[in-house]
Design a protein around this motif. Structure first.
Motif, PDB file in Angstrom:
ATOM      1  N   LYS A   1       0.833  -1.206   0.000  1.00 12.67           N
ATOM      2  CA  LYS A   1       0.000   0.000   0.000  1.00 12.67           C
ATOM      3  C   LYS A   1       0.867   1.256   0.000  1.00 12.67           C
ATOM      4  O   LYS A   1       0.512   2.262  -0.641  1.00 12.67           O
ATOM      5  CB  LYS A   1      -0.930  -0.008   1.208  1.00 12.67           C
ATOM      6  N   ALA A   2       1.985   1.218   0.710  1.00 14.33           N
ATOM      7  CA  ALA A   2       2.886   2.371   0.698  1.00 14.33           C
ATOM      8  C   ALA A   2       3.386   2.653  -0.713  1.00 14.33           C
ATOM      9  O   ALA A   2       3.486   3.816  -1.137  1.00 14.33           O
ATOM     10  CB  ALA A   2       4.060   2.129   1.650  1.00 14.33           C
ATOM     11  N   HIS A   3       3.692   1.595  -1.447  1.00 20.29           N
ATOM     12  CA  HIS A   3       4.125   1.784  -2.838  1.00 20.29           C
ATOM     13  C   HIS A   3       2.986   2.361  -3.668  1.00 20.29           C
ATOM     14  O   HIS A   3       3.195   3.268  -4.488  1.00 20.29           O
ATOM     15  CB  HIS A   3       4.594   0.453  -3.417  1.00 20.29           C
ATOM     16  N   ALA A   4       1.780   1.860  -3.451  1.00 21.76           N
ATOM     17  CA  ALA A   4       0.623   2.396  -4.176  1.00 21.76           C
ATOM     18  C   ALA A   4       0.432   3.875  -3.861  1.00 21.76           C
ATOM     19  O   ALA A   4       0.112   4.681  -4.752  1.00 21.76           O
ATOM     20  CB  ALA A   4      -0.631   1.604  -3.812  1.00 21.76           C
ATOM     21  N   ALA A   5       0.629   4.250  -2.601  1.00 23.08           N
ATOM     22  CA  ALA A   5       0.491   5.661  -2.224  1.00 23.08           C
ATOM     23  C   ALA A   5       1.531   6.523  -2.931  1.00 23.08           C
ATOM     24  O   ALA A   5       1.234   7.641  -3.381  1.00 23.08           O
ATOM     25  CB  ALA A   5       0.614   5.805  -0.707  1.00 23.08           C
ATOM     26  N   ASN A   6       2.753   6.025  -3.029  1.00 26.33           N
ATOM     27  CA  ASN A   6       3.786   6.766  -3.764  1.00 26.33           C
ATOM     28  C   ASN A   6       3.418   6.927  -5.227  1.00 26.33           C
ATOM     29  O   ASN A   6       3.586   8.006  -5.816  1.00 26.33           O
ATOM     30  CB  ASN A   6       5.128   6.055  -3.637  1.00 26.33           C
ATOM     31  N   LEU A   7       2.924   5.858  -5.835  1.00 27.17           N
ATOM     32  CA  LEU A   7       2.527   5.942  -7.242  1.00 27.17           C
ATOM     33  C   LEU A   7       1.412   6.963  -7.429  1.00 27.17           C
ATOM     34  O   LEU A   7       1.422   7.744  -8.392  1.00 27.17           O
ATOM     35  CB  LEU A   7       2.063   4.575  -7.738  1.00 27.17           C
ATOM     36  N   LEU A   8       0.447   6.967  -6.524  1.00 27.34           N
ATOM     37  CA  LEU A   8      -0.680   7.884  -6.644  1.00 27.34           C
ATOM     38  C   LEU A   8      -0.211   9.333  -6.532  1.00 27.34           C
ATOM     39  O   LEU A   8      -0.642  10.202  -7.307  1.00 27.34           O
ATOM     40  CB  LEU A   8      -1.710   7.561  -5.565  1.00 27.34           C
ATOM     41  N   LYS A   9       0.687   9.609  -5.595  1.00 31.63           N
ATOM     42  CA  LYS A   9       1.191  10.968  -5.440  1.00 31.63           C
ATOM     43  C   LYS A   9       2.011  11.391  -6.658  1.00 31.63           C
ATOM     44  O   LYS A   9       1.858  12.508  -7.174  1.00 31.63           O
ATOM     45  CB  LYS A   9       2.044  11.029  -4.164  1.00 31.63           C
ATOM     46  N   ILE A  10       2.883  10.515  -7.125  1.00 33.48           N
ATOM     47  CA  ILE A  10       3.719  10.850  -8.279  1.00 33.48           C
ATOM     48  C   ILE A  10       2.861  11.100  -9.508  1.00 33.48           C
ATOM     49  O   ILE A  10       3.078  12.068 -10.261  1.00 33.48           O
ATOM     50  CB  ILE A  10       4.742   9.724  -8.530  1.00 33.48           C
ATOM     51  N   CYS A  11       1.874  10.241  -9.730  1.00 34.22           N
ATOM     52  CA  CYS A  11       1.026  10.413 -10.913  1.00 34.22           C
ATOM     53  C   CYS A  11       0.203  11.690 -10.824  1.00 34.22           C
ATOM     54  O   CYS A  11      -0.041  12.355 -11.841  1.00 34.22           O
ATOM     55  CB  CYS A  11       0.122   9.199 -11.082  1.00 34.22           C
ATOM     56  N   SER A  12      -0.217  12.045  -9.630  1.00 29.27           N
ATOM     57  CA  SER A  12      -0.919  13.323  -9.460  1.00 29.27           C
ATOM     58  C   SER A  12      -0.013  14.482  -9.847  1.00 29.27           C
ATOM     59  O   SER A  12      -0.423  15.417 -10.548  1.00 29.27           O
ATOM     60  CB  SER A  12      -1.383  13.458  -8.008  1.00 29.27           C
ATOM     61  N   ASP A  13       1.246  14.420  -9.417  1.00 27.00           N
ATOM     62  CA  ASP A  13       2.205  15.469  -9.770  1.00 27.00           C
ATOM     63  C   ASP A  13       2.428  15.532 -11.277  1.00 27.00           C
ATOM     64  O   ASP A  13       2.474  16.624 -11.863  1.00 27.00           O
ATOM     65  CB  ASP A  13       3.545  15.203  -9.081  1.00 27.00           C
ATOM     66  N   LEU A  14       2.587  14.390 -11.898  1.00 30.86           N
ATOM     67  CA  LEU A  14       2.844  14.377 -13.338  1.00 30.86           C
ATOM     68  C   LEU A  14       1.685  14.990 -14.108  1.00 30.86           C
ATOM     69  O   LEU A  14       1.885  15.708 -15.094  1.00 30.86           O
ATOM     70  CB  LEU A  14       3.097  12.948 -13.817  1.00 30.86           C
ATOM     71  N   ARG A  15       0.473  14.708 -13.662  1.00 31.22           N
ATOM     72  CA  ARG A  15      -0.695  15.275 -14.328  1.00 31.22           C
ATOM     73  C   ARG A  15      -0.729  16.794 -14.168  1.00 31.22           C
ATOM     74  O   ARG A  15      -1.038  17.530 -15.109  1.00 31.22           O
ATOM     75  CB  ARG A  15      -1.965  14.651 -13.773  1.00 31.22           C
ATOM     76  N   VAL A  16      -0.413  17.277 -12.962  1.00 35.40           N
ATOM     77  CA  VAL A  16      -0.434  18.726 -12.725  1.00 35.40           C
ATOM     78  C   VAL A  16       0.688  19.414 -13.494  1.00 35.40           C
ATOM     79  O   VAL A  16       0.473  20.424 -14.175  1.00 35.40           O
ATOM     80  CB  VAL A  16      -0.316  19.021 -11.214  1.00 35.40           C
ATOM     81  N   LEU A  17       1.895  18.875 -13.392  1.00 37.82           N
ATOM     82  CA  LEU A  17       3.039  19.509 -14.054  1.00 37.82           C
ATOM     83  C   LEU A  17       2.924  19.452 -15.571  1.00 37.82           C
ATOM     84  O   LEU A  17       3.493  20.287 -16.274  1.00 37.82           O
ATOM     85  CB  LEU A  17       4.336  18.832 -13.602  1.00 37.82           C
TER      86      LEU A  17
END
Length: 474
Positions: free
Chosen positions: A283-299
């Motif tokens: 789940k920690a890995h999933a949380a990292n993926l979710l945060k990173i993907c959110s950043d990529l979408r915004v940037l």
């Protein structure tokens, strides 16, 4: 061959297809558990075959079939076929089932017994010759076979996930190396904050994924301890002492995994907290993926009216009505996989917490959620790496434009002019529309060369600064 055959259990007799490899226990499970519409995970079926092979090898060494070596050979051959993935189409029970996995275990026992009968030239269902219970389940219980197979299957899928995590980390590290020269605006709470370099963004992602690599290594440690040989509740009831001590050794040799028999088989049979711990790390890995993907979408938002600092690979047309629109479909897809993995963790935790007394009856749900999560995350890492991170670009010109227009640059001047004067420049820039560079030159006496040094890549990358005697340090 007759089109049907009759089999009998404690509840009565039933007709089955004559040429099928599963039997009456499987038939009843098919009728009782039409739940998810999905059979066992293929890795779990292979693992069950491997566990059965380890048990059969151990029983053969104990001389269980010394008077019938042909039977022993047929049983071992059938187990090897299942371990190699060749009989999975006959393991048909629903992945969600009552009985702590008994239906899965019996489905496997019946398939292996009937396959051994075919190899011996006998009719399916001739259980006087090869029995699903007396031969294939000899010295075993569902309660030690199923959780052991789950661990073996999870370790197999974990190895694939580790490979994908490493590839994703390395992809971010390659991007880190490319963009150290690009200064951009860093943001906190969605507001312009200070200046940073683009490589720091990718370095942060790489380090988060690196922690996930460490967590996966810890998962290996937790999953390698099995309760095989404990039979029903961990006491080894109805199993010879020699079998209990040898069967895990056989399984370790077959799998090449660092498996070990639990010191307390009773405890290992009734408690499932290890799976909660492993799921939490996933789940920690999933949380990292979710945060990173959110950043990529915004940037990568825009391309004209958003941040547009990143150019994500264009994977497919994004709209059925808006011409030219291209959406960040890979981060969106990976985000959904991460969300589902987090949901799986919640279901798994409930299942593990709901065990009772000497057994947890909800291991089928644990198996489905854990193995699905391992698949989901491995696939998510793979497409994020290959279809997004490897091909993304930093728009250096866009970053430079935003730096020139942002009041975030004023923080870089604080060591020279102090916080209050820097705040005055930021307020003046907001009030007049003049750039920080211009105001720094006219109001604070900072020329363009000094401004470039203070806001350049080398300065914003440096860990702190060394003040000169004339500099303010407030």
């Amino acid at each position: 061959m007759s089109p049907t055959r009759t089999e009998t259990d404690a509840l009565g007799s039933r007709q089955l297809p004559g040429d099928g490899l599963w039997g009456i226990h499987t038939l009843r499970a098919l009728e009782n558990f039409p739940l998810s519409g999905r059979p066992l995970h293929p890795a779990l079926i292979r693992a069950l075959g491997t566990v059965k092979l380890a048990a059969a090898q151990t029983n053969d060494r104990l001389g269980i079939w010394r008077d019938d070596p042909a039977k022993a050979d047929a049983i071992l051959a059938a187990c090897r076929e299942m371990a190699a993935g060749q009989l999975g189409q006959w393991v048909v029970v629903d992945g969600l089932q009552g009985g702590a996995g008994t239906s899965a275990n019996m489905n496997v026992n019946e398939v292996l017994a009937n396959r051994a009968l075919v190899l011996l030239g006998c009719a399916q269902g001739d259980y006087g010759r090869v029995s699903p219970l007396d031969d294939l389940n000899r010295h075993q219980s569902t309660n030690d076979v199923f959780p052991t197979a789950l661990r073996v299957a999870a370790l197999e899928l974990l190895a694939r996930l580790e490979h994908k995590v490493v590839a994703l980390q390395e992809a971010f590290q390659r991007q880190e190396q490319r963009w150290a020269h690009v200064v951009k605006v860093a943001r906190t709470e969605w507001q312009d904050a200070v200046l940073i370099t683009a490589d720091r963004t990718f370095a942060a992602y790489a380090e988060a994924i690196n922690r996930d690599r460490w967590r996966l290594a810890k998962c290996h440690e937790r999953l390698r301890v099995v309760n095989l040989g404990g039979t029903a509740v961990g006491t080894g009831l109805a199993a010879p002492r020699r079998y209990i001590f040898e069967v895990t050794e056989s399984l370790r040799e077959l799998t090449g995994l660092g498996l070990a028999r639990a010191e307390n088989l009773v405890e290992a049979t009734q408690n499932a907290d290890v799976f909660v711990e492993v799921s939490g790390m996933l789940k920690a890995h999933a949380a990292n993926l979710l945060k990173i993907c959110s950043d990529l979408r915004v940037l990568g938002s825009g391309p004209d009216a958003g941040l547009a600092e990143l150019r994500l690979p264009r994977r497919q047309a994004g709209s059925s009505i808006m011409p030219g629109k291209v959406n960040p479909v890979i981060p969106e897809a990976v985000s959904q996989a991460a969300m589902l993995a987090i949901g799986h963790d919640a279901a798994l935790t409930l299942a593990c917490a709901s065990g009772s007394l000497e057994l947890n009856p909800f291991l089928p749900l644990v198996a489905q959620t854990l193995l699905d999560t391992l698949d989901l995350l491995a696939n998510a890492d793979d497409i994020l790496c290959r279809h997004c991170v490897d091909g993304l670009e930093v728009d250096a010109a866009r970053c430079a434009q935003q730096v020139a227009n942002a009041t975030a640059a004023v923080t870089a001047l604080v060591p020279v002019i102090g916080h209050e004067r820097a705040a005055d420049l930021a307020a003046a820039a907001a009030r007049t529309g003049r750039s920080i560079r211009e105001l720094a030159r006219t109001e604070a006496g900072i020329d363009d060369d000094q401004f470039d040094r203070l806001t350049g890549a080398a300065a914003v990358c440096r860990l702190g600064f060394t003040p000169s005697p004339s500099q303010h340090t407030s």
